[in-house]
Enzyme design. Sequence first.
Site, PDB file in Angstrom:
ATOM      1  N   TYR A 100       0.949  -1.753   0.034  1.00 13.87           N
ATOM      2  CA  TYR A 100      -0.176   0.122  -0.100  1.00 13.87           C
ATOM      3  C   TYR A 100       0.920   1.009  -0.216  1.00 13.87           C
ATOM      4  O   TYR A 100       0.389   2.022  -0.741  1.00 13.87           O
ATOM      5  CB  TYR A 100      -1.301  -0.218   0.668  1.00 13.87           C
ATOM      6  CG  TYR A 100      -1.708  -1.303   1.279  1.00 13.87           C
ATOM      7  CD1 TYR A 100      -3.200  -0.558   0.417  1.00 13.87           C
ATOM      8  CD2 TYR A 100      -1.828  -2.515   1.868  1.00 13.87           C
ATOM      9  CE1 TYR A 100      -4.240  -1.732   0.400  1.00 13.87           C
ATOM     10  CE2 TYR A 100      -2.407  -3.299   1.846  1.00 13.87           C
ATOM     11  CZ  TYR A 100      -4.194  -3.315   1.382  1.00 13.87           C
ATOM     12  OH  TYR A 100      -4.745  -4.392   0.813  1.00 13.87           O
ATOM     13  N   ASN A 123     -12.470  -0.836  -4.652  1.00 10.34           N
ATOM     14  CA  ASN A 123     -12.825  -1.332  -6.991  1.00 10.34           C
ATOM     15  C   ASN A 123     -13.707  -2.054  -7.038  1.00 10.34           C
ATOM     16  O   ASN A 123     -13.862  -2.701  -6.781  1.00 10.34           O
ATOM     17  CB  ASN A 123     -10.960  -1.947  -6.644  1.00 10.34           C
ATOM     18  CG  ASN A 123     -11.225  -2.624  -8.393  1.00 10.34           C
ATOM     19  OD1 ASN A 123     -10.999  -1.993  -9.259  1.00 10.34           O
ATOM     20  ND2 ASN A 123     -10.141  -3.368  -8.368  1.00 10.34           N
ATOM     21  N   CYS A 131      -6.758  -5.117  -8.400  1.00  7.93           N
ATOM     22  CA  CYS A 131      -6.434  -5.001  -6.663  1.00  7.93           C
ATOM     23  C   CYS A 131      -5.744  -5.616  -5.765  1.00  7.93           C
ATOM     24  O   CYS A 131      -5.340  -5.713  -4.296  1.00  7.93           O
ATOM     25  CB  CYS A 131      -8.065  -4.137  -6.050  1.00  7.93           C
ATOM     26  SG  CYS A 131      -8.759  -5.570  -6.062  1.00  7.93           S
ATOM     27  N   HIS A 132      -5.585  -6.825  -6.045  1.00  8.82           N
ATOM     28  CA  HIS A 132      -5.326  -8.573  -5.629  1.00  8.82           C
ATOM     29  C   HIS A 132      -4.089  -8.187  -5.419  1.00  8.82           C
ATOM     30  O   HIS A 132      -3.083  -8.680  -4.803  1.00  8.82           O
ATOM     31  CB  HIS A 132      -5.712  -9.765  -6.662  1.00  8.82           C
ATOM     32  CG  HIS A 132      -5.302 -10.028  -7.542  1.00  8.82           C
ATOM     33  ND1 HIS A 132      -6.140  -9.612  -8.545  1.00  8.82           N
ATOM     34  CD2 HIS A 132      -4.528 -10.158  -8.216  1.00  8.82           C
ATOM     35  CE1 HIS A 132      -5.932  -9.385  -9.581  1.00  8.82           C
ATOM     36  NE2 HIS A 132      -4.381 -10.044  -9.930  1.00  8.82           N
ATOM     37  N   GLU A 158      -0.745 -15.863 -10.979  1.00 12.10           N
ATOM     38  CA  GLU A 158       0.254 -15.184 -11.595  1.00 12.10           C
ATOM     39  C   GLU A 158       1.863 -15.521 -12.025  1.00 12.10           C
ATOM     40  O   GLU A 158       1.991 -14.868 -12.508  1.00 12.10           O
ATOM     41  CB  GLU A 158       0.127 -13.492 -11.322  1.00 12.10           C
ATOM     42  CG  GLU A 158      -1.506 -13.164 -11.885  1.00 12.10           C
ATOM     43  CD  GLU A 158      -1.932 -11.726 -11.432  1.00 12.10           C
ATOM     44  OE1 GLU A 158      -0.969 -10.763 -10.944  1.00 12.10           O
ATOM     45  OE2 GLU A 158      -2.918 -11.150 -11.861  1.00 12.10           O
TER      46      GLU A 158
END
Length: 165
Positions: A100, A123, A131-132, A158
């Site tokens: 963050y 979001n 946002c993950h 990912e």
Amino acid sequence: MNTRHLITEPTPIGPLTLVAEDDSLVGVYMASHRHQPDVDNFGALVESDALLDEVRRQLDEYFAGDRKAFDLPLRAHGTQFQQVVWQALREIPYGETWSYGQLAAHIGRPTSSRAVGLANGRNPISIVVPCHRVIGAGGSMTGYGGGIERKQWLLGLERAEPALF
């Protein structure tokens, strides 16, 4: 304004509700998604729709590990600050995470990590606006509108290390 939604399932993380207004995607919500608007605000439930079918196709490619970026018309509703944060989320590379604090510094507000976290949590276009990919300081898995388990699964996908969901 033509607002409609489509529920797509199965996905590896459960059903998703895709919401469109006119020619733009305005929402991707998971089951039990925190901050999800009331379903009555999603407009008509459709079985097929050119834009939402394209969203579903691109999400299927993402879940298969074949898509790293989305090419969709987006229109997220939020404050000016939220818009800045949501745009910055799209700049986090696939497979990477930012804290963050890093995200706050990236938008030129280095002391606003708490406000960035609140905007991130609101979001409305999850997965597509990633946002993950935002984590706590020191790599901790902090809140996610769709649940920590889904966040971990998406990050694992990912990184080519998908976990069981």
